[in-house]
Design a protein around this motif. Structure first.
Motif, short mmCIF file in Angstrom:
data_model
loop_
_atom_site.label_atom_id
_atom_site.label_comp_id
_atom_site.label_asym_id
_atom_site.label_seq_id
_atom_site.Cartn_x
_atom_site.Cartn_y
_atom_site.Cartn_z
N VAL A 60 31.09 -5.35 -30.11
CA VAL A 60 29.76 -5.51 -29.62
C VAL A 60 29.94 -6.43 -28.08
N ALA A 61 30.83 -7.27 -28.31
CA ALA A 61 30.92 -7.89 -27.02
C ALA A 61 31.54 -7.34 -25.96
N GLU A 62 32.55 -6.66 -26.09
CA GLU A 62 33.19 -5.77 -25.10
C GLU A 62 32.90 -4.10 -24.94
N ARG A 63 31.48 -4.04 -25.02
CA ARG A 63 30.99 -2.69 -24.95
C ARG A 63 31.68 -1.88 -23.96
N ASP A 64 31.53 -2.27 -22.85
CA ASP A 64 31.90 -1.29 -21.58
C ASP A 64 33.37 -1.55 -20.93
N ALA A 65 34.15 -2.55 -21.78
CA ALA A 65 35.40 -2.99 -21.08
C ALA A 65 36.38 -1.71 -21.39
N GLN A 66 37.34 -1.75 -20.27
CA GLN A 66 38.51 -0.93 -20.44
C GLN A 66 39.57 -1.53 -20.21
N TRP A 67 40.89 -1.16 -20.76
CA TRP A 67 42.08 -1.53 -20.68
C TRP A 67 43.31 -0.58 -20.68
N SER A 68 44.22 -0.53 -19.75
CA SER A 68 44.97 0.60 -19.47
C SER A 68 46.40 0.00 -19.22
N VAL A 69 47.45 0.68 -19.63
CA VAL A 69 48.93 0.26 -19.41
C VAL A 69 49.53 1.73 -19.12
N ARG A 70 50.59 1.83 -18.18
CA ARG A 70 51.10 3.24 -17.98
C ARG A 70 52.08 3.30 -19.04
N TRP A 71 52.16 4.69 -19.36
CA TRP A 71 53.18 5.00 -20.53
C TRP A 71 54.13 5.78 -19.94
N LEU A 72 53.50 7.10 -19.31
CA LEU A 72 54.59 8.19 -19.06
C LEU A 72 53.99 8.34 -17.54
N SER A 73 55.09 8.92 -16.62
CA SER A 73 54.77 9.34 -15.39
C SER A 73 55.28 10.52 -15.21
N ARG A 74 56.10 11.11 -16.09
CA ARG A 74 56.81 12.25 -16.07
C ARG A 74 56.93 12.97 -17.55
N PRO A 75 56.68 14.06 -17.83
CA PRO A 75 56.16 15.22 -17.12
C PRO A 75 54.77 15.20 -16.93
N PHE A 76 53.92 14.33 -17.34
CA PHE A 76 52.56 14.20 -16.79
C PHE A 76 52.25 12.63 -17.12
N THR A 77 51.14 12.56 -16.49
CA THR A 77 50.87 10.93 -16.53
C THR A 77 50.09 10.59 -17.48
N ALA A 78 50.43 9.61 -18.43
CA ALA A 78 49.77 9.20 -19.70
C ALA A 78 49.80 7.69 -19.44
N ALA A 79 48.80 6.98 -20.33
CA ALA A 79 48.71 5.68 -20.05
C ALA A 79 48.05 5.24 -21.57
N PHE A 80 48.36 4.12 -22.07
CA PHE A 80 47.85 3.30 -22.94
C PHE A 80 46.49 2.81 -22.44
N HIS A 81 45.29 3.78 -22.70
CA HIS A 81 44.05 3.51 -21.86
C HIS A 81 43.15 3.40 -23.30
N PHE A 82 42.43 2.31 -23.26
CA PHE A 82 41.69 1.97 -24.27
C PHE A 82 40.22 1.55 -23.82
N GLY A 83 39.05 2.08 -24.40
CA GLY A 83 37.59 1.84 -24.12
C GLY A 83 36.97 2.47 -24.50
N ALA A 84 35.78 2.03 -25.00
CA ALA A 84 34.75 2.88 -25.86
C ALA A 84 33.88 3.80 -25.17
N THR A 85 33.89 4.89 -25.29
CA THR A 85 32.87 5.86 -24.58
C THR A 85 31.66 5.65 -25.43
N PRO A 86 30.35 6.12 -24.98
CA PRO A 86 29.12 5.77 -25.57
C PRO A 86 29.24 6.29 -26.97
N VAL A 87 29.52 7.40 -27.22
CA VAL A 87 29.73 8.18 -28.52
C VAL A 87 30.49 7.15 -29.36
N ALA A 88 31.64 7.10 -28.79
CA ALA A 88 32.80 6.60 -29.65
C ALA A 88 32.46 5.10 -30.02
#
Lengths: 472, 475
Positions: A60-88
C-alpha cells in the motif's frame, strides 16, 4: 523505492529462516506434537501473520514505486524490474491478505515448516505479480510451483497428486520459457510488462502466443487442461489451497491481461472464438460436475473451474468494460474462494470428514460458522450487494456489448447452476437434521473468526462500492 | 636442423606444465605421507598447483599465445575451457579426499591431474596431432582411474571404457588420416579451403572425425557406455569424467566448427550432429527415468545436458559459443555439487550412489538436502539456478540461429527429465517415504564444496555479469 524488492524478499527470507532454524527433536510427531513443537507452531504463525501484514502495508505504501537492475544485455535486454501495475497491485494485496488469513489458522502437523512454505509461496507469487520483465515473470512462474509441490508432497493426501500438479504446470512453465526466449530475441527486450509498446507481429508471433496461451490456460485452468486441479485442490491442506485457488490460479489470467493483451492483441482477437469455446465448456462442465460432487472441497474446486471460465470469456471478448469486470471478478473470486476453502477447512478439521453425505445440521448451534459459509457461498453465486455480483454483471454487459450473445447465454446458465450447487453445499453442511455422531460440532473460535472476517468484509465492501476496482 | 622445442613459446603451455609438475610432486609426497596423511598432502599440493595454473591461464586470457608451430593456441575460448577443466579437477580432488579410506588409492590424484593436462591440451589443440595427444593423455589416465578401486563393477567399467573409447579413437585417427590426405597438412586452420568443399576425402574424413567426437561426448547412438562406466568408476572419478571429458572434447569440436571448416560446408556437415544432439536430449532424459543409482542417473543426465550445450553451438554463432561456455560452467558446478553431496553421505562404501540412501535426508541433514535440491533443480533447469538462465540463453540462441526445432526438443526433454530429478527430491523430502537412512557424520570438506557449488549455482543466475556480458571472446 527500495521497498519493492524488500516486499518480495521479506516473505522469502522469513520463510527460509523459519525452515532453517534449529528445531525441537520431536517436532511435529502427529497427532501429539511435543510442547516445544506446539510453541514453535504458535510462534511461527505469529511471525508469519506479521510478515504477511508487513508485505500488505509495504504494498500500500509503495503503490506506484518501481525498482530495476540490469540482468542481461545479450541476447536481449532483461532487467530485474519490479513494480505493481494497477491490476497487479490488487492481486498482490489479495495475496498478502489471503496469506495472512491462511497462516493465522494453520493447524497441520509440522506447523512451522508449513508456515515457512506458505511464506515462500507468498514471496514467489509477489515476485510474479510485481515483475515488470517477462523473463522475471517466467522465473517466478516456475518458482511458485515449488512450494505447492512440496506442500502436496508432505501434507497432501496422495503423492501422485504432487506429480500431476508439478508435471502439468511445469510443462506450461516450459512453453512459457520457450515463448519468452523467442519473444526476447525477436522483440529485443523482455522488460515490457506495463509499458505501452508496439505489439509483436511476424511469422513467429502466433507460435509465441501459443506458448504463452498454453501456460496460462493450464494454470487457470481451462477445460481440457484442468485435470490436475480437482485432486490438487482437494489434496492440499486448507490454508494452502485457499491461497492457491485465490491467487495462484490468477497467475494465468494476469498473464493474459498483462502480457497477451498488450503485446499480442491481434492473436487474442484471432483466437477469441476457440478461447471462448474452451472457456464456455469449462463454465458448464465445472458447474455440472460441481453439482454432483459429494466432496465439499471438490464442489468448490469445480466451481472455480466454472467461474474462471467466465473471466477468460471476458478477456477474449476484448471489450474494455468486460475486462474491467474481469478484474473485479478476479479479486472477488479470490476473496470468496479463499473464504469457502478456509471455512470448509475448519469444518473438516472439526468433523474429520468433508463428505456432504456425512455432514449436516452444523448451522443450528454454530451461527458464526454458518454465517461465514453463507456469506462466502452467496458471494460465489453472485448475490447482489456482494463483490461477485458486480464482476459477473459487468462482464456480461461487456461481452454482450462486444457482440457475443451465445457466451452470455452460456454464462447465465452456469450462474443458475452455481446457485444450485452452492445452495446444495450450504444445505448439506449447515442445514438438515443434526448429525449426532459428528465428533466436535463447535463454532468458530475467535482466531478463526478474525481470520475469515477480513475476506468477508472485503466481499461486502467491494460489493457495495466497487469503484476503486472499476476505475483502473 | 631446428628442433620444434627451440622455437616453442613456452609461456603458452605454462598452465599445463604446472599441472603436470604438480602431479609429480604429489606422487613423490605420497611416499612420505602415511595412509591418512596422504589425502591431505594430495589435496594440499594439488589445490595449490591448480590455483597457480588457473592464475597463469587467467593471465593469458585476452592475448594470443601459441606454441609448437601453431599447434597449440590459447588465450581465447580455449582458456575458458582450461579454467573449467581446472575447476573440475579441483572439485574432484576435494571429493577424493572426502571419500572413505578403502576407496582411496595412492596415485589416483596424480593420475587425475595428468588426465586434466590431456584435456587442457585438447582445449588448446589447433592441429590434428595435438588433439590426438591430448585425447590419449586424458583417456589413458581415465582407464587407470576407472579401475583404481578393487570392485567388480570398477573393472568392468574400465574395460568397457577402454574398448569403446579405443574404437572411437580409431574413428578419429582414420578421420585424421583422411583429412591429412585431403590437405597435406595437420593444421586445423588449413581445412578452411574452398577447394575442400568438393573433396570426398574431406567429407569422409570429417565425418569420421565427427563420429569420434560424438562418441567421446556420449551422444546417441554412442551413449550406452556412459551410465555403465559412470556407475562402476569411483565417485571422484565419475565427477571428474562427467565434466572434464566433455569440456576437452567440446573445445575440440568448437575449434573445428568455428575455425576449421571450408566455407558453406558447415550446414550440411554438421546437421547430423545437431540431429543427434536433439535425439540425445530426449533419449538421455528418458533413460534417467528408471534409474535407482545416482551415478547412472547423472550419466544419462549428462547425455541430455551435452545435447543442450550443442544446441547452443548450432548455427555456429559467436554468441552461441558463449552460451555453451556459460552452461558448461553452470553444469560443472551443479554436477560437482551433486557429487559432493553424494560424497558427504557416503561412508566406507559408496552409499551416496544409491538413491535409496537419500530417504528422509531432509529430516536428518536439512542443509545437505537443500543443497542437493538446488543442484537437481539446476540440472532440471528450474529457477533460481544457473540452469534456468542457461536454458533461456540456449533457447534464445537456437531461436536466433534458426534451429527452433532444437529448442522445442530441449523443452520436451526437460519436461521428461523433471520426473527423474523430482523423484530424488521426493525421496529426500516426503514423509511417507519410510524410515530415514542412517547418515555419515559431518564431513567438512564435502559440505564446504557442496556449499561453494550451491552458492555459485544460484549466484550465476542473478549476477548481472553473466559470461554473455563479460566474455570478449577472441579466437
Amino acid at each position: 523505492m527500495a521497498l519493492v524488492p524488500i516486499t518480495i524478499l521479506l516473505p522469502l527470507v522469513v520463510g527460509a529462516l523459519l525452515y532453517a532454524l534449529p528445531r525441537a527433536p520431536l517436532d511435529g510427531v502427529y497427532p501429539e506434537p511435543s510442547r516445544r513443537a506446539r510453541g514453535d507452531g504458535w510462534l511461527a504463525r505469529v511471525i508469519g501473520v506479521a510478515t504477511a501484514v508487513a508485505t500488505f502495508a509495504m504494498l500500500v505504501a509503495e503503490r506506484d514505486a518501481q525498482w530495476s537492475v540490469r540482468w542481461l544485455s545479450r541476447p536481449f535486454t532483461a532487467a530485474f524490474h519490479f513494480g505493481a501495475t494497477p491490476v497487479a497491485f490488487w492481486i498482490a494485496l489479495l495475496l498478502a491478505l489471503c496469506t495472512a488469513c491462511a497462516i493465522a489458522t494453520t493447524r497441520v502437523a509440522r506447523t512451522r515448516d508449513f508456515v515457512a512454505l506458505l511464506l515462500m509461496l507468498e514471496g514467489t507469487m509477489l515476485g510474479l505479480f510485481l515483475a515488470r520483465d517477462l523473463l522475471v515473470f517466467a522465473l517466478f512462474w516456475d518458482l511458485m510451483l515449488l512450494p505447492v509441490f512440496f506442500g502436496l508432497l508432505n501434507w497432501g493426501e496422495h503423492p501422485a497428486t504432487a506429480w500431476r500438479y508439478f508435471i502439468y504446470n511445469f510443462a506450461g512453465g516450459l512453453t512459457l520459457l520457450l515463448a519468452t526466449a523467442a519473444f526476447g530475441v525477436i522483440y529485443g527486450s523482455t522488460d515490457v510488462i506495463g509499458r505501452t509498446g508496439a505489439p509483436l507481429v511476424g511469422a513467429w508471433a502466433p507460435w509465441i502466443f501459443a506458448g504463452f496461451a498454453f501456460a496460462f490456460l493450464v494454470k487457470t485452468p481451462i477445460w481440457p487442461l484442468h485435470t490436475w486441479m480437482p485432486p490438487t485442490y482437494s489434496g492440499l491442506p486448507p490454508p494452502m489451497v485457499a491461497v492457491v485457488s485465490a491467487v495462484q490460479s490468477k497467475a494465468g489470467l494476469y498473464g493474459l491481461l498483462a502480457i497477451a493483451l498488450p503485446l499480442l492483441p491481434n492473436y487474442v482477437h484471432q483466437y477469441a472464438l476457440p478461447l471462448m469455446v474452451l472457456a464456455a465448456v469449462s463454465l458448464i462442465y465445472g458447474a455440472v460436475v460441481a453439482l454432483v460432487q459429494n466432496d465439499a472441497k471438490r464442489v468448490v474446486a469445480y466451481s472455480s473451474l466454472s467461474h474462471l471460465g467466465l473471466i477468460v470469456i471476458a478477456i477474449a471478448s476484448l471489450n474494455p468494460l468486460a475486462i474491467k469486470g474481469a478484474i473485479v471478478y478476479i479479486v472477488a473470486h479470490g476473496l470468496f474462494s479463499a473464504a469457502l476453502f478456509m471455512v470448509l477447512g475448519y469444518v473438516e478439521e472439526r468433523e474429520d470428514t468433508r463428505s456432504l453425505l456425512r455432514l449436516g445440521g452444523l448451522g443450528w448451534k454454530n451461527p458464526r460458522l454458518a454465517g461465514a459459509l453463507c456469506i462466502a457461498a452467496l458471494a460465489a453465486l453472485g448475490l447482489p450487494g456482494l463483490a461477485g455480483f458486480v464482476g459477473e454483471l459487468v462482464i456480461l454487459i461487456g461481452v454482450y456489448q462486444a457482440g457475443y450473445t451465445w457466451p452470455v447465454v452460456v454464462a447465465l446458465i452456469a450462474i443458475i447452476l452455481a446457485s444450485a450447487y452452492l445452495i446444495r453445499l450450504y444445505q448439506d453442511v449447515m442445514n438438515g437434521p443434526e448429525v449426532e455422531d459428528l465428533p466436535v460440532r463447535a463454532d468458530l473460535s475467535w482466531v478463526e473468526g478474525l481470520a475469515v472476517a477480513p475476506l468477508l468484509f472485503a466481499l461486502v465492501a467491494l460489493g457495495v462500492d466497487p469503484a476503486p476496482l472499476l476505475r483502473l | 636442423m631446428t628442433l620444434p622445442f627451440v622455437h616453442a613459446d613456452w609461456s603458452a603451455v605454462v598452465p599445463v606444465g604446472i599441472v603436470a609438475a604438480t602431479a609429480l610432486f604429489i606422487l613423490i609426497a605420497d611416499f612420505f605421507a602415511g595412509r591418512e596423511g596422504q589425502r591431505y598432502v594430495s589435496i594440499g599440493i594439488g589445490l595449490i598447483g591448480i590455483a597457480a595454473a588457473g592464475y597463469f591461464a587467467a593471465r593469458q586470457f585476452g592475448h594470443n599465445y601459441d606454441a609448437f608451430f601453431g599447434g597449440f593456441m590459447v588465450g581465447g575460448f580455449a582458456t575458458v575451457f582450461q579454467e573449467i577443466i581446472l575447476l573440475a579437477a579441483a572439485g574432484s580432488l576435494i571429493l577424493y579426499a572426502t571419500i572413505g579410506a578403502p576407496q582411496r588409492v595412492a596415485g589416483m590424484s596424480a593420475i587425475m591431474l595428468w588426465s586434466a593436462c590431456g584435456a587442457m591440451l585438447m582445449a588448446g589443440a589447433a592441429n590434428l596431432m595435438m588433439i590426438f595427444l591430448g585425447l590419449e593423455l586424458l583417456s589413458l589416465g581415465l582407464y587407470a582411474l576407472c579401475a583404481a578401486v578393487d570392485r567388480k563393477t570398477a573393472r568392468e567399467s574400465a574395460l568397457k571404457y577402454l574398448i569403446l573409447s579405443s574404437t572411437a579413437t580409431g574413428f578419429l585417427i582414420f578421420g585424421f588420416a583422411l583429412l591429412f590426405g585431403a590437405t597435406g597438412s595437420i593444421r586445423l586452420a588449413d581445412l578452411v579451403n574452398p577447394y575442400l568443399a568438393t573433396s570426398p576425402y574431406f567429407w569422409i574424413g570429417a565425418g569420421m572425425f565427427l563420429i569420434g567426437i560424438v562418441f567421446k561426448l556420449s551422444l546417441v547412438p554412442f551413449h550406452t557406455w556412459t551410465p555403465d562406466v559412470f556407475e562402476g568408476a569411483p565417485l571422484p572419478v565419475t565427477a571428474f569424467m562427467s565434466v572434464v571429458t566433455k569440456a576437452g572434447t567440446l573445445a575440440v569440436f568448437a575449434r573445428f566448427i568455428y575455425a576449421a571448416l571450408p566455407p558453406d560446408t558447415a550446414e550440411g556437415l554438421l546437421l547430423p550432429v545437431w540431429i543427434v544432439a536433439g535425439i540425445s536430449m530426449i533419449a538421455g532424459n528418458v533413460g534417467m527415468l528408471a534409474q535407482e543409482n545416482l551415478k547412472r542417473l547423472l550419466g544419462y543426465s549428462g547425455v541430455a545436458q551435452i545435447g543442450y550445450i550443442l544446441a547452443a553451438l548450432a548455427g555456429s554463432t559467436p554468441l552461441g559459443l558463449r552460451y555453451a561456455l556459460y552452461y558448461l560452467v553452470a553444469y560443472a558446478f551443479m554436477n560437482l555439487g551433486a557429487f559432493a553431496v553424494a560424497a558427504a553421505i557416503s561412508g566406507e562404501d559408496e552409499e551416496g550412489a544409491q538413491i535409496a540412501s537419500y530417504r528422509g535426508l531432509a529430516r536428518r541433514r536439512p542443509w545437505l538436502a537443500a543443497a542437493m535440491t538446488v543442484f537437481l533443480l539446476a540440472l532440471a533447469g528450474l529457477p533460481p539456478t544457473a540452469g534456468f538462465l542457461g536454458k533461456i540463453l540456449i533457447l534464445s540462441s537456437s531461436v536466433a540461429s534458426g534451429y527452433v526445432w532444437l529448442g522445442a526438443l530441449l523443452i520436451i526433454g526437460t519436461a521428461i527429465s523433471l520426473y527423474a530429478y523430482a523423484k530424488v527430491i521426493r525421496v529426500m523430502y516426503a514423509h511417507d517415504a519410510g524410515e530415514a537412512h542412517a547418515v555419515r557424520p559431518f564431513v567438512p570438506l564435502a559440505w564446504v564444496s557442496a556449499a561453494i557449488c550451491g552458492v555459485f549455482v544460484i549466484a550465476m543466475t542473478f549476477y548481472p555479469l553473466t559470461p554473455s556480458n563479460v566474455l570478449p571472446l577472441v579466437r
